[in-house]
Design a protein around this motif. Structure first.
Motif, PDB file in Angstrom:
ATOM      1  N   GLU A 132      17.693   5.580  83.207  1.00  0.00           N
ATOM      2  CA  GLU A 132      17.077   5.965  81.931  1.00  0.00           C
ATOM      3  C   GLU A 132      18.019   5.834  80.735  1.00  0.00           C
ATOM      4  OE1 GLU A 132      14.062   7.149  79.356  1.00  0.00           O
ATOM      5  OE2 GLU A 132      13.944   6.511  81.424  1.00  0.00           O
ATOM      6  N   PRO A 133      19.231   6.391  80.773  1.00  0.00           N
ATOM      7  CA  PRO A 133      20.117   6.235  79.613  1.00  0.00           C
ATOM      8  C   PRO A 133      20.520   4.776  79.367  1.00  0.00           C
ATOM      9  CG  PRO A 133      20.988   7.885  81.113  1.00  0.00           C
ATOM     10  CD  PRO A 133      19.802   7.284  81.774  1.00  0.00           C
ATOM     11  N   ILE A 134      20.649   4.005  80.431  1.00  0.00           N
ATOM     12  CA  ILE A 134      21.004   2.589  80.279  1.00  0.00           C
ATOM     13  C   ILE A 134      19.881   1.849  79.581  1.00  0.00           C
ATOM     14  CG2 ILE A 134      21.466   0.457  81.563  1.00  0.00           C
ATOM     15  CD1 ILE A 134      22.795   2.290  83.712  1.00  0.00           C
ATOM     16  N   LEU A 135      18.646   2.078  80.009  1.00  0.00           N
ATOM     17  CA  LEU A 135      17.505   1.401  79.398  1.00  0.00           C
ATOM     18  C   LEU A 135      17.289   1.848  77.957  1.00  0.00           C
ATOM     19  CD1 LEU A 135      15.022   1.479  82.406  1.00  0.00           C
ATOM     20  CD2 LEU A 135      16.332  -0.465  81.555  1.00  0.00           C
ATOM     21  N   VAL A 136      17.493   3.124  77.680  1.00  0.00           N
ATOM     22  CA  VAL A 136      17.334   3.622  76.314  1.00  0.00           C
ATOM     23  C   VAL A 136      18.366   2.980  75.398  1.00  0.00           C
ATOM     24  CG1 VAL A 136      17.581   5.684  74.867  1.00  0.00           C
ATOM     25  CG2 VAL A 136      16.218   5.773  76.937  1.00  0.00           C
ATOM     26  N   ALA A 137      19.603   2.896  75.836  1.00  0.00           N
ATOM     27  CA  ALA A 137      20.654   2.279  75.020  1.00  0.00           C
ATOM     28  C   ALA A 137      20.355   0.802  74.781  1.00  0.00           C
ATOM     29  CB  ALA A 137      22.010   2.441  75.700  1.00  0.00           C
ATOM     30  N   ARG A 138      19.899   0.102  75.796  1.00  0.00           N
ATOM     31  CA  ARG A 138      19.580  -1.317  75.644  1.00  0.00           C
ATOM     32  C   ARG A 138      18.400  -1.516  74.699  1.00  0.00           C
ATOM     33  NH1 ARG A 138      17.777  -4.702  80.734  1.00  0.00           N
ATOM     34  NH2 ARG A 138      15.864  -3.588  80.229  1.00  0.00           N
ATOM     35  N   ASN A 139      17.376  -0.705  74.839  1.00  0.00           N
ATOM     36  CA  ASN A 139      16.220  -0.815  73.945  1.00  0.00           C
ATOM     37  C   ASN A 139      16.592  -0.459  72.512  1.00  0.00           C
ATOM     38  OD1 ASN A 139      14.525  -1.668  75.960  1.00  0.00           O
ATOM     39  ND2 ASN A 139      13.751   0.380  76.404  1.00  0.00           N
ATOM     40  N   ARG A 140      17.498   0.492  72.342  1.00  0.00           N
ATOM     41  CA  ARG A 140      17.946   0.860  70.998  1.00  0.00           C
ATOM     42  C   ARG A 140      18.652  -0.318  70.341  1.00  0.00           C
ATOM     43  NH1 ARG A 140      22.575   2.814  68.560  1.00  0.00           N
ATOM     44  NH2 ARG A 140      22.215   4.271  66.854  1.00  0.00           N
ATOM     45  N   LYS A 141      19.517  -0.988  71.081  1.00  0.00           N
ATOM     46  CA  LYS A 141      20.238  -2.142  70.533  1.00  0.00           C
ATOM     47  C   LYS A 141      19.283  -3.260  70.143  1.00  0.00           C
ATOM     48  CE  LYS A 141      24.619  -1.484  72.928  1.00  0.00           C
ATOM     49  NZ  LYS A 141      25.558  -2.028  73.903  1.00  0.00           N
ATOM     50  N   THR A 142      18.321  -3.547  70.992  1.00  0.00           N
ATOM     51  CA  THR A 142      17.379  -4.630  70.669  1.00  0.00           C
ATOM     52  C   THR A 142      16.489  -4.254  69.496  1.00  0.00           C
ATOM     53  OG1 THR A 142      15.822  -3.840  72.345  1.00  0.00           O
ATOM     54  CG2 THR A 142      17.346  -5.568  73.023  1.00  0.00           C
ATOM     55  N   THR A 143      16.131  -2.982  69.391  1.00  0.00           N
ATOM     56  CA  THR A 143      15.305  -2.543  68.260  1.00  0.00           C
ATOM     57  C   THR A 143      16.075  -2.644  66.954  1.00  0.00           C
ATOM     58  OG1 THR A 143      14.050  -1.049  69.685  1.00  0.00           O
ATOM     59  CG2 THR A 143      13.963  -0.631  67.324  1.00  0.00           C
ATOM     60  N   ILE A 144      17.324  -2.218  66.964  1.00  0.00           N
ATOM     61  CA  ILE A 144      18.145  -2.311  65.758  1.00  0.00           C
ATOM     62  C   ILE A 144      18.338  -3.765  65.360  1.00  0.00           C
ATOM     63  CG2 ILE A 144      20.487  -1.951  64.873  1.00  0.00           C
ATOM     64  CD1 ILE A 144      20.472   0.730  66.385  1.00  0.00           C
ATOM     65  N   ALA A 145      18.609  -4.648  66.321  1.00  0.00           N
ATOM     66  CA  ALA A 145      18.779  -6.069  66.020  1.00  0.00           C
ATOM     67  C   ALA A 145      17.493  -6.663  65.451  1.00  0.00           C
ATOM     68  CB  ALA A 145      19.204  -6.819  67.273  1.00  0.00           C
ATOM     69  N   ARG A 146      16.350  -6.296  66.008  1.00  0.00           N
ATOM     70  CA  ARG A 146      15.070  -6.802  65.513  1.00  0.00           C
ATOM     71  C   ARG A 146      14.802  -6.318  64.095  1.00  0.00           C
ATOM     72  NH1 ARG A 146      10.190  -4.329  66.061  1.00  0.00           N
ATOM     73  NH2 ARG A 146      11.008  -3.044  67.736  1.00  0.00           N
ATOM     74  N   LEU A 147      15.104  -5.063  63.811  1.00  0.00           N
ATOM     75  CA  LEU A 147      14.898  -4.527  62.463  1.00  0.00           C
ATOM     76  C   LEU A 147      15.834  -5.190  61.453  1.00  0.00           C
ATOM     77  CD1 LEU A 147      14.392  -0.745  63.263  1.00  0.00           C
ATOM     78  CD2 LEU A 147      12.673  -2.371  62.440  1.00  0.00           C
ATOM     79  N   LYS A 148      17.067  -5.475  61.851  1.00  0.00           N
ATOM     80  CA  LYS A 148      17.995  -6.180  60.956  1.00  0.00           C
ATOM     81  C   LYS A 148      17.494  -7.586  60.642  1.00  0.00           C
ATOM     82  CE  LYS A 148      22.271  -3.761  62.075  1.00  0.00           C
ATOM     83  NZ  LYS A 148      23.609  -3.862  62.690  1.00  0.00           N
ATOM     84  N   ARG A 149      17.002  -8.290  61.666  1.00  0.00           N
ATOM     85  CA  ARG A 149      16.446  -9.629  61.433  1.00  0.00           C
ATOM     86  C   ARG A 149      15.256  -9.564  60.501  1.00  0.00           C
ATOM     87  NH1 ARG A 149      17.093 -10.187  67.009  1.00  0.00           N
ATOM     88  NH2 ARG A 149      14.850  -9.920  67.299  1.00  0.00           N
ATOM     89  N   GLN A 150      14.403  -8.581  60.705  1.00  0.00           N
ATOM     90  CA  GLN A 150      13.218  -8.424  59.867  1.00  0.00           C
ATOM     91  C   GLN A 150      13.621  -8.116  58.428  1.00  0.00           C
ATOM     92  OE1 GLN A 150      10.525  -5.467  61.330  1.00  0.00           O
ATOM     93  NE2 GLN A 150       9.091  -5.711  59.639  1.00  0.00           N
ATOM     94  N   LEU A 151      14.603  -7.270  58.232  1.00  0.00           N
ATOM     95  CA  LEU A 151      15.074  -6.930  56.889  1.00  0.00           C
ATOM     96  C   LEU A 151      15.666  -8.157  56.199  1.00  0.00           C
ATOM     97  CD1 LEU A 151      15.473  -4.646  54.848  1.00  0.00           C
ATOM     98  CD2 LEU A 151      17.705  -4.229  55.895  1.00  0.00           C
ATOM     99  N   ARG A 152      16.453  -8.954  56.934  1.00  0.00           N
ATOM    100  CA  ARG A 152      17.012 -10.186  56.352  1.00  0.00           C
ATOM    101  C   ARG A 152      15.911 -11.155  55.974  1.00  0.00           C
ATOM    102  NH1 ARG A 152      21.317  -9.983  60.480  1.00  0.00           N
ATOM    103  NH2 ARG A 152      19.840 -11.152  61.737  1.00  0.00           N
ATOM    104  N   ALA A 153      14.897 -11.292  56.831  1.00  0.00           N
ATOM    105  CA  ALA A 153      13.794 -12.207  56.551  1.00  0.00           C
ATOM    106  C   ALA A 153      13.009 -11.745  55.333  1.00  0.00           C
ATOM    107  CB  ALA A 153      12.876 -12.323  57.763  1.00  0.00           C
ATOM    108  N   GLU A 154      12.802 -10.459  55.200  1.00  0.00           N
ATOM    109  CA  GLU A 154      12.053  -9.935  54.050  1.00  0.00           C
ATOM    110  C   GLU A 154      12.853 -10.054  52.754  1.00  0.00           C
ATOM    111  OE1 GLU A 154      10.946  -5.961  55.035  1.00  0.00           O
ATOM    112  OE2 GLU A 154       9.394  -6.602  56.460  1.00  0.00           O
ATOM    113  N   SER A 155      14.171  -9.938  52.846  1.00  0.00           N
ATOM    114  CA  SER A 155      14.975 -10.028  51.639  1.00  0.00           C
ATOM    115  C   SER A 155      15.100 -11.478  51.158  1.00  0.00           C
ATOM    116  CB  SER A 155      16.368  -9.427  51.871  1.00  0.00           C
ATOM    117  OG  SER A 155      17.090 -10.210  52.785  1.00  0.00           O
TER     118      SER A 155
END
Length: 62
Positions: A34-57
């Motif tokens: 559980e903690p491993i999967l949560v950490a991995r999902n957190r990293k992918t979510t943050i990376a996806r949000l950063k890409r989305q923010l760059r694309a919107e800007s």
């Protein structure tokens, strides 16, 4: 208090050892993963949000 005559009796748990130790094993596996999967999902979510923010800007605003 429960007493066992040998370690094998303890593991056997009066015929319920498979279910008892199986449930302990599944719980330990889930609590490890559980903690491993949560950490991995957190990293992918943050990376996806950063890409989305760059694309919107980069998009020209009207």
């Amino acid at each position: 208090m429960i007493y066992w005559n040998s370690f094998a009796d303890f593991l056997h748990m009066g015929g319920y050892g498979f279910y008892v130790w199986g449930s302990f094993g599944v719980t330990a596996l889930i609590m490890t993963l559980e903690p491993i999967l949560v950490a991995r999902n957190r990293k992918t979510t943050i990376a996806r949000l950063k890409r989305q923010l760059r694309a919107e800007s980069r998009t020209p605003t009207e």
